[in-house]
Motif scaffolding. Sequence first.
Motif, short mmCIF file in Angstrom:
data_model
loop_
_atom_site.label_atom_id
_atom_site.label_comp_id
_atom_site.label_asym_id
_atom_site.label_seq_id
_atom_site.Cartn_x
_atom_site.Cartn_y
_atom_site.Cartn_z
N LEU A 8 0.76 -1.14 0.01
CA LEU A 8 0.01 0.14 0.17
C LEU A 8 0.80 1.17 -0.22
CD1 LEU A 8 -3.14 1.02 0.16
CD2 LEU A 8 -2.69 0.66 2.54
N ARG A 9 1.94 1.20 0.88
CA ARG A 9 2.85 2.30 0.96
C ARG A 9 3.66 2.61 -0.45
NH1 ARG A 9 5.62 0.60 6.02
NH2 ARG A 9 4.00 1.04 7.53
N ALA A 10 4.17 1.35 -1.00
CA ALA A 10 4.69 1.48 -2.27
C ALA A 10 3.73 2.06 -3.37
CB ALA A 10 5.24 0.14 -2.80
N ALA A 11 2.54 1.63 -3.26
CA ALA A 11 1.31 2.13 -4.38
C ALA A 11 1.13 3.58 -4.28
CB ALA A 11 0.21 1.43 -4.28
N GLU A 12 1.05 3.99 -2.75
CA GLU A 12 0.92 5.38 -2.55
C GLU A 12 2.13 6.30 -3.09
OE1 GLU A 12 -0.01 5.78 1.47
OE2 GLU A 12 -2.00 5.12 1.16
N GLN A 13 3.42 5.91 -2.83
CA GLN A 13 4.61 6.45 -3.42
C GLN A 13 4.53 6.67 -4.76
OE1 GLN A 13 6.93 8.03 -1.65
NE2 GLN A 13 7.98 8.52 -3.38
N GLN A 14 4.16 5.46 -5.59
CA GLN A 14 4.04 5.60 -6.99
C GLN A 14 2.98 6.35 -7.36
OE1 GLN A 14 3.48 1.33 -8.40
NE2 GLN A 14 5.13 1.51 -9.61
N LYS A 15 1.93 6.33 -6.65
CA LYS A 15 0.64 7.52 -7.08
C LYS A 15 1.09 8.78 -7.03
CE LYS A 15 -3.92 8.84 -5.62
NZ LYS A 15 -4.76 8.60 -4.59
N ARG A 16 1.80 9.27 -5.74
CA ARG A 16 2.55 10.59 -5.57
C ARG A 16 3.40 10.86 -6.86
NH1 ARG A 16 2.34 9.52 0.05
NH2 ARG A 16 4.28 8.59 0.06
N GLU A 17 4.49 9.90 -7.09
CA GLU A 17 5.44 10.14 -8.14
C GLU A 17 4.61 10.48 -9.48
OE1 GLU A 17 7.97 6.86 -8.32
OE2 GLU A 17 8.89 7.35 -6.33
#
Length: 117
Positions: A8-17
């Motif tokens: 979830l954190r990795a997906a949120e980070q990707q989403k922000r990027e």
Amino acid sequence: GRWQREDLRAAEQQKRELQDKVAGLEEQVGRVREEKSATLALAESARVQLESRVSASEQARRDMTVELMIGKKEREGLMQEVERLSQEVAEVRVKAKAEAARQHATKGPSSPIGSPG
């Protein structure tokens, strides 16, 4: 649970990027649009100036054509006047020669030159 949170954190980070990337691309698109509209405005201005120059040169060409036509008519008129005057001069010369011949004939070749009249 733990793997899901990391995913979830990795997906949120990707989403922000990706959101940052999208924002950057939208900014670039905005700049390109501004440049394009400025370029289009310049092109339109140049087109209007060229059309104005073309119109002015067309008018100058028409004016020159009129002047040439007037000049041609004036030249034709002058040529006719020269022709008329040449004929007049020729007639005067013929009359002058005839008059000189008549005077010469009335004096007569036998009358001594310089004798009292």
